[in-house]
Design a protein around this motif. Sequence first.
Motif, PDB file in Angstrom:
ATOM      1  N   ASP A 237     -12.755  33.983  57.138  1.00  0.00           N
ATOM      2  CA  ASP A 237     -14.415  33.790  57.026  1.00  0.00           C
ATOM      3  C   ASP A 237     -14.363  33.262  55.914  1.00  0.00           C
ATOM      4  OD1 ASP A 237     -13.890  35.537  55.017  1.00  0.00           O
ATOM      5  OD2 ASP A 237     -14.644  37.333  55.932  1.00  0.00           O
ATOM      6  N   LYS A 238     -15.828  33.038  55.562  1.00  0.00           N
ATOM      7  CA  LYS A 238     -16.420  32.335  54.644  1.00  0.00           C
ATOM      8  C   LYS A 238     -16.701  33.398  53.262  1.00  0.00           C
ATOM      9  CE  LYS A 238     -20.143  28.982  53.353  1.00  0.00           C
ATOM     10  NZ  LYS A 238     -21.250  28.433  53.846  1.00  0.00           N
ATOM     11  N   ALA A 239     -16.210  32.909  52.071  1.00  0.00           N
ATOM     12  CA  ALA A 239     -16.305  33.639  51.007  1.00  0.00           C
ATOM     13  C   ALA A 239     -17.818  33.828  50.499  1.00  0.00           C
ATOM     14  CB  ALA A 239     -15.660  32.965  49.927  1.00  0.00           C
ATOM     15  N   PRO A 240     -18.235  34.967  49.824  1.00  0.00           N
ATOM     16  CA  PRO A 240     -19.459  35.336  49.540  1.00  0.00           C
ATOM     17  C   PRO A 240     -19.918  34.187  48.317  1.00  0.00           C
ATOM     18  CG  PRO A 240     -18.099  36.971  48.750  1.00  0.00           C
ATOM     19  CD  PRO A 240     -17.252  36.081  49.690  1.00  0.00           C
ATOM     20  N   GLN A 241     -21.013  33.377  48.915  1.00  0.00           N
ATOM     21  CA  GLN A 241     -21.345  32.319  48.128  1.00  0.00           C
ATOM     22  C   GLN A 241     -21.936  32.701  46.799  1.00  0.00           C
ATOM     23  OE1 GLN A 241     -20.399  28.941  48.599  1.00  0.00           O
ATOM     24  NE2 GLN A 241     -19.371  30.265  49.957  1.00  0.00           N
ATOM     25  N   ARG A 242     -22.710  33.712  46.647  1.00  0.00           N
ATOM     26  CA  ARG A 242     -23.357  34.220  45.381  1.00  0.00           C
ATOM     27  C   ARG A 242     -22.149  34.732  44.397  1.00  0.00           C
ATOM     28  NH1 ARG A 242     -27.760  39.055  44.775  1.00  0.00           N
ATOM     29  NH2 ARG A 242     -27.639  39.206  42.376  1.00  0.00           N
ATOM     30  N   ALA A 243     -20.955  35.283  45.025  1.00  0.00           N
ATOM     31  CA  ALA A 243     -20.022  35.659  44.032  1.00  0.00           C
ATOM     32  C   ALA A 243     -19.409  34.345  43.530  1.00  0.00           C
ATOM     33  CB  ALA A 243     -19.115  36.606  44.813  1.00  0.00           C
ATOM     34  N   VAL A 244     -19.170  33.526  44.303  1.00  0.00           N
ATOM     35  CA  VAL A 244     -18.278  32.278  43.948  1.00  0.00           C
ATOM     36  C   VAL A 244     -19.056  31.319  43.083  1.00  0.00           C
ATOM     37  CG1 VAL A 244     -17.699  30.064  44.816  1.00  0.00           C
ATOM     38  CG2 VAL A 244     -17.160  32.032  46.167  1.00  0.00           C
ATOM     39  N   ALA A 245     -20.432  31.103  43.204  1.00  0.00           N
ATOM     40  CA  ALA A 245     -21.281  30.766  42.405  1.00  0.00           C
ATOM     41  C   ALA A 245     -21.316  31.064  41.017  1.00  0.00           C
ATOM     42  CB  ALA A 245     -22.926  30.670  42.884  1.00  0.00           C
ATOM     43  N   GLU A 246     -21.116  32.550  40.920  1.00  0.00           N
ATOM     44  CA  GLU A 246     -21.190  33.370  39.570  1.00  0.00           C
ATOM     45  C   GLU A 246     -19.950  32.904  38.890  1.00  0.00           C
ATOM     46  OE1 GLU A 246     -21.705  37.713  37.576  1.00  0.00           O
ATOM     47  OE2 GLU A 246     -21.998  37.637  39.764  1.00  0.00           O
ATOM     48  N   LEU A 247     -18.899  33.064  39.516  1.00  0.00           N
ATOM     49  CA  LEU A 247     -17.431  32.799  38.871  1.00  0.00           C
ATOM     50  C   LEU A 247     -17.361  31.501  38.494  1.00  0.00           C
ATOM     51  CD1 LEU A 247     -15.415  34.845  41.389  1.00  0.00           C
ATOM     52  CD2 LEU A 247     -15.864  35.530  39.040  1.00  0.00           C
ATOM     53  N   LYS A 248     -17.995  30.553  39.223  1.00  0.00           N
ATOM     54  CA  LYS A 248     -17.850  28.945  38.918  1.00  0.00           C
ATOM     55  C   LYS A 248     -18.660  28.898  37.528  1.00  0.00           C
ATOM     56  CE  LYS A 248     -17.322  26.724  43.070  1.00  0.00           C
ATOM     57  NZ  LYS A 248     -17.770  25.739  44.181  1.00  0.00           N
ATOM     58  N   ARG A 249     -19.787  29.459  37.509  1.00  0.00           N
ATOM     59  CA  ARG A 249     -20.773  29.353  36.321  1.00  0.00           C
ATOM     60  C   ARG A 249     -20.110  30.105  34.993  1.00  0.00           C
ATOM     61  NH1 ARG A 249     -26.140  28.462  35.221  1.00  0.00           N
ATOM     62  NH2 ARG A 249     -26.960  29.818  33.298  1.00  0.00           N
ATOM     63  N   MET A 250     -19.449  31.089  35.229  1.00  0.00           N
ATOM     64  CA  MET A 250     -18.669  31.850  34.066  1.00  0.00           C
ATOM     65  C   MET A 250     -17.450  31.067  33.666  1.00  0.00           C
ATOM     66  SD  MET A 250     -18.715  35.561  35.641  1.00  0.00           S
ATOM     67  CE  MET A 250     -17.600  36.493  34.321  1.00  0.00           C
ATOM     68  N   PHE A 251     -16.864  30.468  34.553  1.00  0.00           N
ATOM     69  CA  PHE A 251     -15.789  29.577  34.432  1.00  0.00           C
ATOM     70  C   PHE A 251     -16.481  28.253  33.191  1.00  0.00           C
ATOM     71  CE2 PHE A 251     -13.695  25.351  35.330  1.00  0.00           C
ATOM     72  CZ  PHE A 251     -12.576  25.678  34.613  1.00  0.00           C
ATOM     73  N   ARG A 252     -17.549  27.546  33.809  1.00  0.00           N
ATOM     74  CA  ARG A 252     -18.278  26.565  33.241  1.00  0.00           C
ATOM     75  C   ARG A 252     -18.371  26.922  31.711  1.00  0.00           C
ATOM     76  NH1 ARG A 252     -20.978  25.619  38.178  1.00  0.00           N
ATOM     77  NH2 ARG A 252     -19.791  24.073  39.431  1.00  0.00           N
ATOM     78  N   VAL A 253     -19.051  28.179  31.551  1.00  0.00           N
ATOM     79  CA  VAL A 253     -19.557  28.757  30.139  1.00  0.00           C
ATOM     80  C   VAL A 253     -18.355  28.911  29.404  1.00  0.00           C
ATOM     81  CG1 VAL A 253     -20.211  30.755  29.018  1.00  0.00           C
ATOM     82  CG2 VAL A 253     -21.558  29.804  31.210  1.00  0.00           C
TER      83      VAL A 253
END
Length: 287
Positions: free
Chosen positions: A241-257
Amino acid sequence: FDTCVMLDFLRCTDTTREELQSIFDECKERLYMPYQIGKEFYKNRHNIIPDIDEQIKQLINKLKGSSNEIKSRFSKGTYFLASLSDSVEQSIERLTTSITTKQKKFHNAIKEDDICSFFVSVFSGRVGEKTEFSESNITDFNQRVEKGKPPGEIDKENKTTHYGDYIIWLDIIAKAKKDHKNIIFVTSETKPDWFYKSKSEEIIAPRAELLEEFFNKTGQEIHIYNIAKFVEDWHKLSKQDKAPQRAVAELKRMFRVKEMNNSETPIDKTNNSYESTTSLDATNVKA
């Protein structure tokens, strides 16, 4: 999973934490934690909330400072400018009140003991043994640094945390060799002695020397993910299935920080022994 991925449980929202817990629980039979990573997590977990609180304090001070500067400059101007200045001041007051309220909610949502208990349950019987860091290990590490062989090239500049990445690397190699299994290493690392980086400092891929050494010593392969990409692929490959986009977006943002700051939470740097070594904050290919 590396130390910083585990520390992210204390940084992220409830929804994202629940997503990560679900994945950890679903794959717990395949989990493994090097002793050094567990040690780093328990040492550094107490720094996360104070670090976030300090950043919130700095944010509020910046807002108040801006409010005072605007008031000082414009409150004695024309009526129109003065009224705008008052409006800005009131907006900043409401904003700082909102930030404080959200900070309290964040504190109430973070149950550090519950998170620690969760890790104890999913990693039960799957933690590496504590090993002595010998003189031969130190010699080998120094030789690697002299040759520019990762990991360790960056850590050599830090006289108190030389060996953290190296210890974890040796543990993972030993695990793969013993069990005759490939390894998926989910990290948040950004240092160039782990990864190739573009001129714009974007992470491209793991260093070839690491992949080659791992295969030569174990006969197995290692795949290195950042956490956001791992969550996406976990859903695609394991759950279809498709990963929850909100969680993925948050994790990507945390990584960029983390990548922008190129740092983690403050670490105890009291001495030079194996017991005080820390700091695998790790990742791979750009999500």
